[in-house]
Design a protein around this motif. Structure first.
Motif, PDB file in Angstrom:
ATOM      1  N   VAL A 154       0.854  -1.217   0.000  1.00 22.98           N
ATOM      2  CA  VAL A 154       0.000   0.000   0.000  1.00 22.98           C
ATOM      3  C   VAL A 154       0.875   1.247   0.000  1.00 22.98           C
ATOM      4  CG1 VAL A 154      -1.788   1.247   1.252  1.00 22.98           C
ATOM      5  CG2 VAL A 154      -1.870  -1.257   1.143  1.00 22.98           C
ATOM      6  N   ASP A 155       1.917   1.207   0.832  1.00 27.16           N
ATOM      7  CA  ASP A 155       2.814   2.376   0.892  1.00 27.16           C
ATOM      8  C   ASP A 155       3.518   2.602  -0.438  1.00 27.16           C
ATOM      9  OD1 ASP A 155       2.077   2.697   3.510  1.00 27.16           O
ATOM     10  OD2 ASP A 155       3.842   1.631   4.325  1.00 27.16           O
ATOM     11  N   LEU A 156       3.917   1.550  -1.109  1.00 30.17           N
ATOM     12  CA  LEU A 156       4.567   1.706  -2.417  1.00 30.17           C
ATOM     13  C   LEU A 156       3.584   2.279  -3.450  1.00 30.17           C
ATOM     14  CD1 LEU A 156       6.632  -1.638  -2.635  1.00 30.17           C
ATOM     15  CD2 LEU A 156       7.518   0.700  -2.374  1.00 30.17           C
ATOM     16  N   ALA A 157       2.355   1.867  -3.381  1.00 31.05           N
ATOM     17  CA  ALA A 157       1.355   2.405  -4.308  1.00 31.05           C
ATOM     18  C   ALA A 157       1.122   3.889  -4.068  1.00 31.05           C
ATOM     19  CB  ALA A 157       0.048   1.626  -4.165  1.00 31.05           C
ATOM     20  N   ARG A 158       1.115   4.288  -2.739  1.00 29.65           N
ATOM     21  CA  ARG A 158       0.948   5.712  -2.430  1.00 29.65           C
ATOM     22  C   ARG A 158       2.144   6.512  -2.942  1.00 29.65           C
ATOM     23  NH1 ARG A 158       0.213   5.218   2.491  1.00 29.65           N
ATOM     24  NH2 ARG A 158      -2.052   5.227   2.493  1.00 29.65           N
ATOM     25  N   ALA A 159       3.365   6.003  -2.801  1.00 27.71           N
ATOM     26  CA  ALA A 159       4.562   6.690  -3.270  1.00 27.71           C
ATOM     27  C   ALA A 159       4.546   6.816  -4.790  1.00 27.71           C
ATOM     28  CB  ALA A 159       5.812   5.947  -2.809  1.00 27.71           C
ATOM     29  N   ALA A 160       4.094   5.768  -5.474  1.00 32.12           N
ATOM     30  CA  ALA A 160       4.017   5.828  -6.936  1.00 32.12           C
ATOM     31  C   ALA A 160       3.003   6.886  -7.380  1.00 32.12           C
ATOM     32  CB  ALA A 160       3.640   4.466  -7.490  1.00 32.12           C
ATOM     33  N   LEU A 161       1.897   7.027  -6.618  1.00 33.87           N
ATOM     34  CA  LEU A 161       0.907   8.059  -6.931  1.00 33.87           C
ATOM     35  C   LEU A 161       1.486   9.461  -6.772  1.00 33.87           C
ATOM     36  CD1 LEU A 161      -1.975   8.932  -7.571  1.00 33.87           C
ATOM     37  CD2 LEU A 161      -2.532   8.636  -5.126  1.00 33.87           C
ATOM     38  N   ASP A 162       2.201   9.691  -5.660  1.00 34.44           N
ATOM     39  CA  ASP A 162       2.814  11.001  -5.440  1.00 34.44           C
ATOM     40  C   ASP A 162       3.836  11.307  -6.537  1.00 34.44           C
ATOM     41  OD1 ASP A 162       1.278  11.259  -3.189  1.00 34.44           O
ATOM     42  OD2 ASP A 162       2.856  10.595  -1.792  1.00 34.44           O
ATOM     43  N   GLN A 163       4.582  10.277  -6.928  1.00 37.08           N
ATOM     44  CA  GLN A 163       5.581  10.476  -7.973  1.00 37.08           C
ATOM     45  C   GLN A 163       4.912  10.845  -9.316  1.00 37.08           C
ATOM     46  OE1 GLN A 163       8.121   7.086  -8.542  1.00 37.08           O
ATOM     47  NE2 GLN A 163       9.544   8.215  -9.895  1.00 37.08           N
ATOM     48  N   ALA A 164       3.812  10.202  -9.596  1.00 36.42           N
ATOM     49  CA  ALA A 164       3.097  10.500 -10.840  1.00 36.42           C
ATOM     50  C   ALA A 164       2.550  11.931 -10.830  1.00 36.42           C
ATOM     51  CB  ALA A 164       1.966   9.486 -11.032  1.00 36.42           C
ATOM     52  N   ARG A 165       2.063  12.332  -9.679  1.00 32.80           N
ATOM     53  CA  ARG A 165       1.578  13.715  -9.568  1.00 32.80           C
ATOM     54  C   ARG A 165       2.721  14.717  -9.774  1.00 32.80           C
ATOM     55  NH1 ARG A 165      -2.259  12.780  -4.208  1.00 32.80           N
ATOM     56  NH2 ARG A 165      -4.073  11.899  -5.346  1.00 32.80           N
ATOM     57  N   ALA A 166       3.888  14.408  -9.214  1.00 32.47           N
ATOM     58  CA  ALA A 166       5.038  15.286  -9.383  1.00 32.47           C
ATOM     59  C   ALA A 166       5.470  15.356 -10.845  1.00 32.47           C
ATOM     60  CB  ALA A 166       6.197  14.812  -8.512  1.00 32.47           C
ATOM     61  N   GLN A 167       5.392  14.243 -11.536  1.00 28.69           N
ATOM     62  CA  GLN A 167       5.761  14.237 -12.954  1.00 28.69           C
ATOM     63  C   GLN A 167       4.801  15.101 -13.777  1.00 28.69           C
ATOM     64  OE1 GLN A 167       5.873  10.086 -13.956  1.00 28.69           O
ATOM     65  NE2 GLN A 167       7.977   9.806 -13.178  1.00 28.69           N
ATOM     66  N   VAL A 168       3.531  15.087 -13.421  1.00 28.68           N
ATOM     67  CA  VAL A 168       2.571  15.942 -14.126  1.00 28.68           C
ATOM     68  C   VAL A 168       2.893  17.421 -13.884  1.00 28.68           C
ATOM     69  CG1 VAL A 168       0.148  16.655 -14.202  1.00 28.68           C
ATOM     70  CG2 VAL A 168       0.730  14.227 -14.128  1.00 28.68           C
ATOM     71  N   ALA A 169       3.180  17.766 -12.626  1.00 27.63           N
ATOM     72  CA  ALA A 169       3.522  19.159 -12.304  1.00 27.63           C
ATOM     73  C   ALA A 169       4.793  19.577 -13.031  1.00 27.63           C
ATOM     74  CB  ALA A 169       3.675  19.325 -10.793  1.00 27.63           C
ATOM     75  N   SER A 170       5.766  18.670 -13.101  1.00 25.09           N
ATOM     76  CA  SER A 170       7.015  18.975 -13.794  1.00 25.09           C
ATOM     77  C   SER A 170       6.778  19.211 -15.284  1.00 25.09           C
ATOM     78  CB  SER A 170       8.019  17.841 -13.586  1.00 25.09           C
ATOM     79  OG  SER A 170       9.210  18.060 -14.334  1.00 25.09           O
ATOM     80  N   ALA A 171       5.929  18.382 -15.880  1.00 21.01           N
ATOM     81  CA  ALA A 171       5.629  18.531 -17.304  1.00 21.01           C
ATOM     82  C   ALA A 171       4.913  19.854 -17.572  1.00 21.01           C
ATOM     83  CB  ALA A 171       4.792  17.355 -17.784  1.00 21.01           C
ATOM     84  N   GLU A 172       3.991  20.231 -16.665  1.00 25.93           N
ATOM     85  CA  GLU A 172       3.302  21.521 -16.819  1.00 25.93           C
ATOM     86  C   GLU A 172       4.284  22.692 -16.693  1.00 25.93           C
ATOM     87  OE1 GLU A 172       0.350  21.277 -13.845  1.00 25.93           O
ATOM     88  OE2 GLU A 172      -1.122  20.215 -15.111  1.00 25.93           O
ATOM     89  N   ALA A 173       5.204  22.575 -15.727  1.00 24.23           N
ATOM     90  CA  ALA A 173       6.204  23.632 -15.559  1.00 24.23           C
ATOM     91  C   ALA A 173       7.112  23.738 -16.770  1.00 24.23           C
ATOM     92  CB  ALA A 173       7.025  23.373 -14.291  1.00 24.23           C
ATOM     93  N   GLN A 174       7.444  22.611 -17.333  1.00 23.70           N
ATOM     94  CA  GLN A 174       8.303  22.625 -18.517  1.00 23.70           C
ATOM     95  C   GLN A 174       7.600  23.307 -19.696  1.00 23.70           C
ATOM     96  OE1 GLN A 174       9.740  18.756 -19.589  1.00 23.70           O
ATOM     97  NE2 GLN A 174      11.258  19.562 -21.049  1.00 23.70           N
TER      98      GLN A 174
END
Length: 498
Positions: A154-174
């Motif tokens: 469960v914790d790994l799934a939550r970390a993967a979700l946070d990472q995916a959200r960060a990647q979206v924010a990074s792509a928007e910033a780019q």
């Protein structure tokens, strides 16, 4: 018959002898009188008191320039492809006057557009990863509540979700970054077209087609445009000794070497405080505005200007030599000052000032009473002069010659006398209306604080001292008032005895 002619000739010879004798005596008397008159008038060198104008001016040099001059530069670097304005061309605001090669910035825009497209594709991928991570986390969280999966999953799934959200924010910033970079490139592309910021005339052009401009440290100067040549300015360098007399609004006349037969006019617009010290000579910049609606004057001309700091029309004036003259005792021509001072004085001037106030009979009576009291006090003071005194020009008078009071002492004396005259004429002033009172106060302050000098008028072949009030001077002649009339002869020197 032979004796008649002789008898007739004798009387004629006697008459002729008498006529000749009379003519000789008359000629001798005329010569003697002329010699005595010449000897009498030839003792003194004199000048005549004249009525005319006194113009006090300060000379200075300066340079003509446009009131508003704009330097047009380039904010970008590149090769100049076109120059569309030349010297003396009149340009409109926004008119294209030069172009720089835009290919570099066009390529940057294309590159930026491609990077934006790439960033948007990355954003799409990141958003897809985010949706997958959200679903995976939701499933594992539900299974974790049932204790069907380990809590670490469960914790790994939550970390993967946070990472995916960060990647979206990074792509928007780019995407935002690439968009801003592209906007900068578009702005620079617009800057490859050089436009005139104002309407005016091109004074200078420093570029040629094919020339490369570099804007790495500062904007290179391409054109200089004068906004309006119908109004120009002169920046004069005025010496520190004269700057105190210069004020805004004073008239200025000037000439330029390019137009030697013409004289131009201007007005002092500003006296700047930024002093310049050159070889221990301190000068202040004075800005003069000039009407150039006819377009005669050109920017950059050197001018010789005179600032009219004072002008007095229709006044009595005398040569400055008469103010410098002082009789020498060796010639027996040093007359003592008559009791009561030389002709003129403060009370005489006050009578002349009061005459222009159009006084009523009651006001005139109050004035006469005050003047009589002042003159009586002065007479009493002169009746017992101090040791060695010869009489003088009276109180409240600063005389140019003779070692009189000066500096702080003179200022204190003027203040005391101003206060005394205000007290003496308090009753008279109370009878005046507001306008008359203002003119009277100005007259009192001006007369008491005036500088006076003794001049010597030639009267009946002898010097007669006259106290005069000194006004404006142009360096050659000086305005005077009090005790003199136009046509009076003032002594300027003594001729050497023959």
């Amino acid at each position: 018959m032979s004796h008649r002619p002789r008898a007739a000739t004798r009387p004629r010879k006697g008459i002729a002898a008498i006529v000749v004798t009379v003519l000789v005596l008359a000629a001798g008397g005329w010569y003697y009188a002329q010699r005595n008159a010449a000897a009498e008038t030839g003792t003194w060198r004199t000048v005549e008191v004249e009525e005319g104008d006194i113009r006090v001016a300060i000379s200075a040099t300066g340079t003509l320039s446009a009131i508003s001059t704009v330097v047009v530069g380039s904010q970008i670097s590149g090769q100049v492809t076109e120059v569309l304005a030349d010297f003396n061309d009149r340009v409109e605001q926004g008119q294209v006057i030069a172009r720089i090669d835009p290919s570099t910035y066009q390529a940057q825009i294309e590159q930026g557009s491609a990077q934006i497209a790439s960033a948007r594709a990355g954003l799409d991928q990141a958003q897809a990863n985010l949706r997958n991570a959200e679903l995976d986390h939701a499933r594992k969280a539900e299974l974790g509540e049932r204790r069907l999966v380990a809590r670490s999953d469960v914790d790994l799934a939550r970390a993967a979700l946070d990472q995916a959200r960060a990647q979206v924010a990074s792509a928007e910033a780019q995407i935002n970054q690439q968009s801003a970079s592209t906007r900068t490139a578009r702005i620079n592309l617009e800057r490859t077209v050089i436009r005139s910021p104002v309407e005016g005339v091109v004074l200078t052009r420093t570029i040629e087609p094919g020339q490369t401009v570099a804007a790495s440290l500062q904007a290179p100067e391409l054109f200089t445009i004068a906004e309006d040549l119908s109004k120009m300015k002169i920046e004069l360098a005025v010496d520190e000794a004269d700057i105190g007399q210069v004020q805004s609004g004073q008239g200025v006349s000037f000439t330029a070497d390019a137009f030697p037969d013409q004289q131009f006019r201007g007005v002092v617009d500003q006296v700047r405080l930024s002093a310049t010290n050159t070889s221990n000579v301190v000068t202040y910049p004075v800005v003069v505005t000039v009407d150039n609606s006819e377009g005669t004057l050109l920017p950059g001309l050197t001018v010789n200007a005179e600032i009219e700091v004072s002008r007095r029309d229709g006044v009595l004036k005398v040569s400055n030599a008469a103010l410098r003259y002082k009789p020498t005792a060796a010639e027996g021509a040093s007359p003592a000052m008559p009791a009561g001072g030389a002709r003129g004085g403060v009370t005489g001037d006050l009578r002349r000032e009061a005459a222009v106030l159009e006084l009523s009979p009651a006001q005139q009576a109050a004035f006469d009473e005050a003047v009589a009291a002042v003159e009586a006090r002065q007479q009493a003071r002169r009746a017992a002069p101090p040791a060695g005194a010869n009489g003088g020009p009276g109180p409240g008078v600063t005389v140019v010659r003779g070692g009189g009071p000066s500096g702080a002492m003179a200022s204190q004396l003027r203040q005391r006398m101003l206060q005394r005259y205000r007290e003496d004429f308090a009753t008279f002033r109370a009878s005046l209306d507001e306008t008359q009172a203002q003119r009277w106060d100005a007259a009192i302050a001006g007369l008491v604080g005036a500088t006076r000098a003794v001049v010597y008028r030639l009267a009946d072949g002898r010097p007669e001292p006259v106290l005069v009030r000194i006004g404006a001077t142009d360096g050659t002649a000086t305005e005077v008032s009090g005790g003199l009339q136009a046509g009076d002869l003032l002594i300027t020197g003594e001729r050497a005895a023959r």
